[in-house]
Design an enzyme around this catalytic site. Structure first.
Site, mmCIF file in Angstrom:
data_model
loop_
_atom_site.group_PDB
_atom_site.id
_atom_site.type_symbol
_atom_site.label_atom_id
_atom_site.label_comp_id
_atom_site.label_asym_id
_atom_site.label_seq_id
_atom_site.Cartn_x
_atom_site.Cartn_y
_atom_site.Cartn_z
ATOM 1 N N ASP A 20 0.844 -1.217 0.000
ATOM 2 C CA ASP A 20 0.000 0.000 0.000
ATOM 3 C C ASP A 20 0.875 1.260 0.000
ATOM 4 O OD1 ASP A 20 -2.127 -1.596 2.472
ATOM 5 O OD2 ASP A 20 -2.112 -1.742 0.266
ATOM 6 N N LYS A 222 18.158 7.357 8.168
ATOM 7 C CA LYS A 222 18.266 5.912 7.873
ATOM 8 C C LYS A 222 19.670 5.439 8.208
ATOM 9 C CE LYS A 222 17.354 7.115 3.666
ATOM 10 N NZ LYS A 222 17.173 7.133 2.190
ATOM 11 N N ASP A 247 19.028 2.154 -2.607
ATOM 12 C CA ASP A 247 20.224 1.725 -3.342
ATOM 13 C C ASP A 247 21.373 1.410 -2.397
ATOM 14 O OD1 ASP A 247 22.266 4.514 -3.728
ATOM 15 O OD2 ASP A 247 20.337 4.604 -2.738
HETATM 16 O O1 LIG Z 1 25.904 12.063 2.395
HETATM 17 C C1 LIG Z 1 24.681 12.090 2.471
HETATM 18 O O2 LIG Z 1 24.047 12.932 3.108
HETATM 19 C C2 LIG Z 1 23.936 10.962 1.776
HETATM 20 O O3 LIG Z 1 24.823 10.119 1.131
HETATM 21 C C3 LIG Z 1 22.998 11.277 0.670
HETATM 22 O O4 LIG Z 1 22.594 12.511 0.655
HETATM 23 C C4 LIG Z 1 21.990 10.156 0.618
HETATM 24 O O5 LIG Z 1 20.753 10.583 0.234
HETATM 25 P P1 LIG Z 1 19.589 9.456 0.016
HETATM 26 O O6 LIG Z 1 20.243 8.345 -0.811
HETATM 27 O O7 LIG Z 1 19.172 8.989 1.371
HETATM 28 O O8 LIG Z 1 18.512 10.188 -0.757
HETATM 29 MG MG LIG Z 2 20.319 6.639 -1.835
#
Ligand SMILES: O=C(O)[C@H](O)[C@H](O)COP(=O)(O)O
Ligand SMILES: [Mg+2]
Length: 305
Positions: A20, A222, A247
């Site tokens: 969802d 995260k 990713d």
């Molecule tokens: O260095 C950082 O802040 C992160 O690598 C980057 O901005 C990751 O962004 P996301 O893949 O969570 O969109």
């Molecule tokens: Mg990313």
């Protein structure tokens, strides 16, 4: 039952029908720097047509939600501001709603406009950040600049392309001298995917402060569940019928596993033809092919770690 590797249209449709809410990482999934991944607009349109809830979850603290909304508009990707959940916003929510950060205290920021705007939006006073006073090199050996400031109640570190010794020394002195000063990171990503390769990420910017202060920071982004708690509090969805698409194994996929949310790992063909492991993040190649592995929390328990 959705198989671990999706290889037929039926597999993909079964995955979509069993979900969802789609939690979509941004850097490395929706776009690589200024390049939108091939097919993203069509997939988002399909999911919206099927009435799915979309939430864009990025660890990138450089921008506020309003700034991201402008970015998505410029990239011609249909996203509502309330669907965006960046680590700058999540950290502001954490300071205001979880820590009830005192009104008579200020946050010293190592970071950029996105963090400052989100703190202002929740009524939290802050200093440092984009202040030109801190974006300077100091005369070598001149420590007279560093005066105590008892008004600082937290040091907050995020992505800051203007990081320098003066910022580190000020932040370090507040952590050293101010009793109970909180130490918070928006996120701790090691690298940042853009321009066809990887560059130092937020984690690389806060590392000197973590190393020097010997303090264990609270990390909001995260893979920490603080971010998911904030998202669920705002969007009220069932984690068991959600899917985290990312990713990066050590942020996105770990985030899903820590929160009881199924995960979908996207990978990318390197310009030079060999495939990236997602732990090193996908790169600039604009056409991602989805060799997708769906890992559900239950199957995770059987996975060898
Ligand atoms: O260095 C950082 O802040 C992160 O690598 C980057 O901005 C990751 O962004 P996301 O893949 O969570 O969109
Ligand atoms: Mg990313």
């Amino acid at each position: 039952m959705v198989p671990p590797i999706l290889s037929t249209p039926e597999h993909y449709l079964e995955l979509i029908d069993s979900t969802d809410t789609f939690l979509l990482d941004c850097d490395g999934v929706i776009y690589h720097g200024p390049v939108v991944v091939d097919g993203v607009r069509e997939v988002l349109a399909l999911l919206r047509a099927k009435g799915k809830k979309l939430i864009f979850v990025t660890n990138n603290a450089r921008k506020s939600r309003a700034m991201y909304k402008k970015t998505f508009d410029k990239l011609n990707i249909e996203v509502k501001e309330e669907e965006i959940f960046g680590s700058a916003y999540a950290t502001a929510v954490y300071l205001s709603k979880v820590l009830n950060f005192p009104k008579d205290k200020r946050v010293y920021v190592i970071g950029e406009q996105g963090i400052e705007d989100e703190l202002t939006a929740v009524g939290i006073s802050h200093c440092g950040g984009t202040d030109p006073e801190d974006r300077v090199f100091i005369p070598s050996g001149d420590f007279s600049l560093f005066k105590p400031d008892p008004s600082i109640g937290a040091v907050l570190c995020g992505f800051d392309m203007y990081v320098n010794y003066k910022k580190y020394a000020k932040a370090f002195s507040y952590l050293r001298d101010n009793e109970g000063c909180h130490f918070i990171l928006t996120n701790q990503d090691a690298t940042f995917p853009t321009d066809g390769t990887l560059f130092p990420g937020s984690g690389a910017m806060s590392a000197p402060l973590v190393f020097a202060s010997k303090k264990k920071p609270t990390i909001v982004g995260k893979p920490n569940t603080l971010m998911m708690d904030a998202i669920i509090a705002e969007h009220h969805f069932d984690p068991k019928r959600a899917l985290m698409i990312g990713d990066n194994l050590s942020t996105d996929i770990e985030f899903g596993h820590n929160s009881g949310v199924r995960t979908l790992l996207v990978m990318a063909e390197l310009p030079r033809g060999n495939r990236y492991s997602a732990t090193r993040q996908a790169t600039s190649c604009p056409t991602l092919w989805l060799r997708v592995s769906v890992i559900s929390p239950c199957s995770r328990n059987n996975d060898a770690r």
